[in-house]
Design a protein around this motif. Structure first.
Motif: not given
Length: 176
Positions: A53-74
């Protein structure tokens, strides 16, 4: 390459680990070094624990940020009980890019043989943002960037690339 001009992309890097600090995050650093060397912009970087849930929450927050186009997790893409990154990504995806995992497996086969079968690398799209989940090994991050992402995140790459369809990722949302 074509006659098109390079368009920098704003990329966030998320390392999923219960044990690494920023100073020990070799895989995240490899991604940061490669994306900035390619001319892209590091929009954000974070380390988060292996909690779905923490990972998904971070991904959702970044997806909602207009200053982020791409998210790469490792990290967190393996088969152990703590590996929940893929599930968290899929909780967020509107569409999965199935061929990303397939192409990553092909690239990995050339380097690590049948051990590539243990990777669950994945890609998808949510809220007009591309998301990619890569294994936690430095070699896997190098391979994914050097063999796939450096090309698909370059507007000049032909015959097609992820950048040229950015404006169309949210077509459904605009039609409401």
């Amino acid at each position: 390459m074509s006659e098109r001009a390079f368009l920098p992309v704003r990329i966030a890097v998320l390392t999923v680990s219960d044990s690494r600090s920023l100073a020990e995050d070799r895989s995240g650093q490899i991604l940061v070094d490669r994306l900035t060397a390619a001319g892209h912009i590091l929009a954000s970087r974070e380390i988060i624990h292996d909690e779905r849930d923490q990972i998904a929450a971070r991904l959702r927050a970044w997806c909602a940020d207009p200053e982020i186009d791409v998210i790469i997790s490792t990290g967190g893409t393996g088969l152990t009980g703590r590996d929940v990154t893929v599930e968290a990504h899929r909780d967020v995806y509107e569409k999965e890019i199935e061929a990303f995992g397939t192409v990553f497996a092909i690239v990995s086969m050339k380097k690590i043989g049948t051990s590539a079968v243990q990777s669950r690398a994945t890609g998808g799209v949510a809220n007009g943002t591309y998301l990619f989940a890569l294994p936690g090994s430095p070699g896997a991050c190098k391979d994914a960037w050097d063999e796939i992402l450096v090309h698909q995140l370059d507007y000049r790459h032909m015959p097609c690339n992820f950048v040229e369809i950015f404006p169309r990722l949210t077509e459904k949302m605009r039609r409401k």
